[in-house]
Write a protein that holds these residues in place. Structure first.
Motif, PDB file in Angstrom:
ATOM      1  N   ILE A   8       0.840  -1.203   0.000  1.00 24.34           N
ATOM      2  CA  ILE A   8       0.000   0.000   0.000  1.00 24.34           C
ATOM      3  C   ILE A   8       0.874   1.253   0.000  1.00 24.34           C
ATOM      4  O   ILE A   8       0.610   2.208  -0.726  1.00 24.34           O
ATOM      5  CB  ILE A   8      -0.961  -0.016   1.199  1.00 24.34           C
ATOM      6  N   LEU A   9       1.933   1.244   0.803  1.00 27.78           N
ATOM      7  CA  LEU A   9       2.840   2.388   0.848  1.00 27.78           C
ATOM      8  C   LEU A   9       3.443   2.663  -0.521  1.00 27.78           C
ATOM      9  O   LEU A   9       3.507   3.810  -0.959  1.00 27.78           O
ATOM     10  CB  LEU A   9       3.949   2.152   1.875  1.00 27.78           C
ATOM     11  N   SER A  10       3.843   1.610  -1.213  1.00 27.37           N
ATOM     12  CA  SER A  10       4.445   1.821  -2.535  1.00 27.37           C
ATOM     13  C   SER A  10       3.457   2.481  -3.489  1.00 27.37           C
ATOM     14  O   SER A  10       3.844   3.305  -4.310  1.00 27.37           O
ATOM     15  CB  SER A  10       4.967   0.506  -3.112  1.00 27.37           C
ATOM     16  N   ALA A  11       2.172   2.148  -3.362  1.00 23.08           N
ATOM     17  CA  ALA A  11       1.157   2.782  -4.211  1.00 23.08           C
ATOM     18  C   ALA A  11       0.974   4.258  -3.836  1.00 23.08           C
ATOM     19  O   ALA A  11       0.831   5.115  -4.716  1.00 23.08           O
ATOM     20  CB  ALA A  11      -0.164   2.034  -4.097  1.00 23.08           C
ATOM     21  N   PHE A  12       0.985   4.557  -2.544  1.00 20.84           N
ATOM     22  CA  PHE A  12       0.814   5.939  -2.094  1.00 20.84           C
ATOM     23  C   PHE A  12       1.952   6.841  -2.535  1.00 20.84           C
ATOM     24  O   PHE A  12       1.732   8.008  -2.838  1.00 20.84           O
ATOM     25  CB  PHE A  12       0.706   6.003  -0.564  1.00 20.84           C
ATOM     26  N   ILE A  13       3.171   6.324  -2.540  1.00 25.40           N
ATOM     27  CA  ILE A  13       4.306   7.202  -2.837  1.00 25.40           C
ATOM     28  C   ILE A  13       4.700   7.196  -4.308  1.00 25.40           C
ATOM     29  O   ILE A  13       5.587   7.925  -4.706  1.00 25.40           O
ATOM     30  CB  ILE A  13       5.521   6.877  -1.939  1.00 25.40           C
ATOM     31  N   ASP A  14       4.004   6.406  -5.115  1.00 28.38           N
ATOM     32  CA  ASP A  14       4.293   6.361  -6.547  1.00 28.38           C
ATOM     33  C   ASP A  14       3.513   7.458  -7.268  1.00 28.38           C
ATOM     34  O   ASP A  14       2.620   7.201  -8.061  1.00 28.38           O
ATOM     35  CB  ASP A  14       3.953   4.983  -7.121  1.00 28.38           C
ATOM     36  N   ILE A  15       3.846   8.691  -6.928  1.00 28.96           N
ATOM     37  CA  ILE A  15       3.192   9.860  -7.509  1.00 28.96           C
ATOM     38  C   ILE A  15       4.269  10.869  -7.901  1.00 28.96           C
ATOM     39  O   ILE A  15       5.363  10.845  -7.353  1.00 28.96           O
ATOM     40  CB  ILE A  15       2.186  10.512  -6.522  1.00 28.96           C
ATOM     41  N   PRO A  16       3.954  11.757  -8.841  1.00 28.88           N
ATOM     42  CA  PRO A  16       4.926  12.794  -9.193  1.00 28.88           C
ATOM     43  C   PRO A  16       5.161  13.740  -8.011  1.00 28.88           C
ATOM     44  O   PRO A  16       4.218  14.200  -7.378  1.00 28.88           O
ATOM     45  CB  PRO A  16       4.257  13.540 -10.350  1.00 28.88           C
ATOM     46  N   LEU A  17       6.406  13.980  -7.697  1.00 28.44           N
ATOM     47  CA  LEU A  17       6.780  14.874  -6.602  1.00 28.44           C
ATOM     48  C   LEU A  17       7.932  15.769  -7.049  1.00 28.44           C
ATOM     49  O   LEU A  17       8.644  15.448  -7.985  1.00 28.44           O
ATOM     50  CB  LEU A  17       7.227  14.061  -5.377  1.00 28.44           C
ATOM     51  N   HIS A  18       8.116  16.854  -6.323  1.00 29.90           N
ATOM     52  CA  HIS A  18       9.210  17.774  -6.616  1.00 29.90           C
ATOM     53  C   HIS A  18      10.338  17.612  -5.611  1.00 29.90           C
ATOM     54  O   HIS A  18      10.129  17.237  -4.470  1.00 29.90           O
ATOM     55  CB  HIS A  18       8.718  19.226  -6.577  1.00 29.90           C
ATOM     56  N   SER A  19      11.505  17.894  -6.028  1.00 30.99           N
ATOM     57  CA  SER A  19      12.743  18.068  -5.275  1.00 30.99           C
ATOM     58  C   SER A  19      12.929  17.162  -4.064  1.00 30.99           C
ATOM     59  O   SER A  19      13.074  15.963  -4.203  1.00 30.99           O
ATOM     60  CB  SER A  19      12.879  19.536  -4.870  1.00 30.99           C
ATOM     61  N   LEU A  20      12.942  17.749  -2.877  1.00 30.63           N
ATOM     62  CA  LEU A  20      13.300  17.008  -1.673  1.00 30.63           C
ATOM     63  C   LEU A  20      12.308  15.900  -1.342  1.00 30.63           C
ATOM     64  O   LEU A  20      12.704  14.852  -0.847  1.00 30.63           O
ATOM     65  CB  LEU A  20      13.454  17.965  -0.488  1.00 30.63           C
ATOM     66  N   LYS A  21      11.027  16.135  -1.609  1.00 31.95           N
ATOM     67  CA  LYS A  21      10.042  15.068  -1.364  1.00 31.95           C
ATOM     68  C   LYS A  21      10.311  13.883  -2.289  1.00 31.95           C
ATOM     69  O   LYS A  21      10.229  12.733  -1.871  1.00 31.95           O
ATOM     70  CB  LYS A  21       8.613  15.579  -1.548  1.00 31.95           C
ATOM     71  N   ALA A  22      10.635  14.160  -3.529  1.00 27.90           N
ATOM     72  CA  ALA A  22      10.943  13.075  -4.474  1.00 27.90           C
ATOM     73  C   ALA A  22      12.191  12.327  -4.031  1.00 27.90           C
ATOM     74  O   ALA A  22      12.232  11.088  -4.077  1.00 27.90           O
ATOM     75  CB  ALA A  22      11.130  13.633  -5.881  1.00 27.90           C
ATOM     76  N   ARG A  23      13.179  13.037  -3.570  1.00 23.78           N
ATOM     77  CA  ARG A  23      14.420  12.404  -3.105  1.00 23.78           C
ATOM     78  C   ARG A  23      14.142  11.517  -1.893  1.00 23.78           C
ATOM     79  O   ARG A  23      14.601  10.379  -1.834  1.00 23.78           O
ATOM     80  CB  ARG A  23      15.454  13.469  -2.759  1.00 23.78           C
ATOM     81  N   SER A  24      13.376  12.028  -0.949  1.00 20.89           N
ATOM     82  CA  SER A  24      13.030  11.245   0.242  1.00 20.89           C
ATOM     83  C   SER A  24      12.227  10.011  -0.134  1.00 20.89           C
ATOM     84  O   SER A  24      12.481   8.909   0.365  1.00 20.89           O
ATOM     85  CB  SER A  24      12.229  12.101   1.224  1.00 20.89           C
ATOM     86  N   ARG A  25      11.270  10.188  -1.018  1.00 24.29           N
ATOM     87  CA  ARG A  25      10.464   9.063  -1.479  1.00 24.29           C
ATOM     88  C   ARG A  25      11.344   7.994  -2.108  1.00 24.29           C
ATOM     89  O   ARG A  25      11.182   6.802  -1.867  1.00 24.29           O
ATOM     90  CB  ARG A  25       9.420   9.569  -2.484  1.00 24.29           C
ATOM     91  N   ASN A  26      12.312   8.418  -2.917  1.00 23.71           N
ATOM     92  CA  ASN A  26      13.199   7.463  -3.589  1.00 23.71           C
ATOM     93  C   ASN A  26      14.066   6.692  -2.599  1.00 23.71           C
ATOM     94  O   ASN A  26      14.322   5.500  -2.787  1.00 23.71           O
ATOM     95  CB  ASN A  26      14.057   8.175  -4.620  1.00 23.71           C
ATOM     96  N   ILE A  27      14.507   7.366  -1.546  1.00 18.23           N
ATOM     97  CA  ILE A  27      15.288   6.691  -0.504  1.00 18.23           C
ATOM     98  C   ILE A  27      14.456   5.578   0.126  1.00 18.23           C
ATOM     99  O   ILE A  27      14.915   4.440   0.279  1.00 18.23           O
ATOM    100  CB  ILE A  27      15.765   7.701   0.568  1.00 18.23           C
ATOM    101  N   ILE A  28      13.227   5.889   0.465  1.00 14.70           N
ATOM    102  CA  ILE A  28      12.348   4.897   1.105  1.00 14.70           C
ATOM    103  C   ILE A  28      11.968   3.804   0.118  1.00 14.70           C
ATOM    104  O   ILE A  28      11.939   2.622   0.470  1.00 14.70           O
ATOM    105  CB  ILE A  28      11.104   5.570   1.714  1.00 14.70           C
ATOM    106  N   TYR A  29      11.707   4.180  -1.110  1.00 14.83           N
ATOM    107  CA  TYR A  29      11.350   3.164  -2.107  1.00 14.83           C
ATOM    108  C   TYR A  29      12.487   2.144  -2.266  1.00 14.83           C
ATOM    109  O   TYR A  29      12.232   0.943  -2.354  1.00 14.83           O
ATOM    110  CB  TYR A  29      10.997   3.802  -3.452  1.00 14.83           C
ATOM    111  N   LYS A  30      13.722   2.629  -2.276  1.00 16.07           N
ATOM    112  CA  LYS A  30      14.862   1.710  -2.387  1.00 16.07           C
ATOM    113  C   LYS A  30      14.948   0.790  -1.168  1.00 16.07           C
ATOM    114  O   LYS A  30      15.382  -0.352  -1.289  1.00 16.07           O
ATOM    115  CB  LYS A  30      16.164   2.496  -2.553  1.00 16.07           C
ATOM    116  N   LEU A  31      14.542   1.279  -0.009  1.00 11.58           N
ATOM    117  CA  LEU A  31      14.559   0.456   1.202  1.00 11.58           C
ATOM    118  C   LEU A  31      13.456  -0.600   1.186  1.00 11.58           C
ATOM    119  O   LEU A  31      13.665  -1.732   1.610  1.00 11.58           O
ATOM    120  CB  LEU A  31      14.399   1.333   2.448  1.00 11.58           C
TER     121      LEU A  31
END
Length: 134
Positions: A8-31
């Motif tokens: 469910i989390l992966s679905a929630f964060i798979d959205i277009p984001l800008h800058s720092l939010k996108a970077r943070s999302r990518n860190i968590i997605y890799k985890l």
């Protein structure tokens, strides 16, 4: 965090984001991605085991869009699938990713999605699992 919440989390964060939010999302997605891949692999093993197959040995679907598999023994499948969904996965909150976890929770909190009552319960459980305890 339960296996089901990772999906469910992966679905929630798979959205277009800008800058720092996108970077943070990518860190968590890799985890979470390795756990997500393992969950999918195990889910498909259950589908292979309990799924109905045609004369050619291919899995059958219950819908024309081929999004839902036909299951022969739904009771055994549901029991095994619930067990898989409920497996707890622990992610380390480190100084290097703590802020990314906080931003990810913020992304989930700020979602524009509309929820049914059942969806709201799942959303609240996900937010609880994203709460960093001291």
């Amino acid at each position: 965090m339960k296996n089901s919440q990772i999906k469910i989390l992966s679905a929630f964060i798979d959205i277009p984001l800008h800058s720092l939010k996108a970077r943070s999302r990518n860190i968590i997605y890799k985890l979470i991605n390795p756990a997500l891949q393992e969950y999918e692999t195990e889910r498909m093993k259950l589908v292979q085991k309990y799924g109905s197959k045609n004369k050619d040995g291919e899995l059958e679907f219950i819908d024309e869009e081929k999004t839902q598999f036909k299951i022969e023994d739904t009771e055994k499948f549901e029991k095994a699938f619930t067990k898989l969904r409920d497996i707890e996965i622990v992610f380390d909150i480190l100084p290097s990713n703590k802020e990314a976890w906080k931003v990810t929770k913020q992304i989930v909190e700020e979602t524009k999605a509309e929820f049914t009552v059942a969806d709201t319960i799942v959303w609240e459980e996900l937010l609880e699992s994203l709460t960093i305890k001291k």
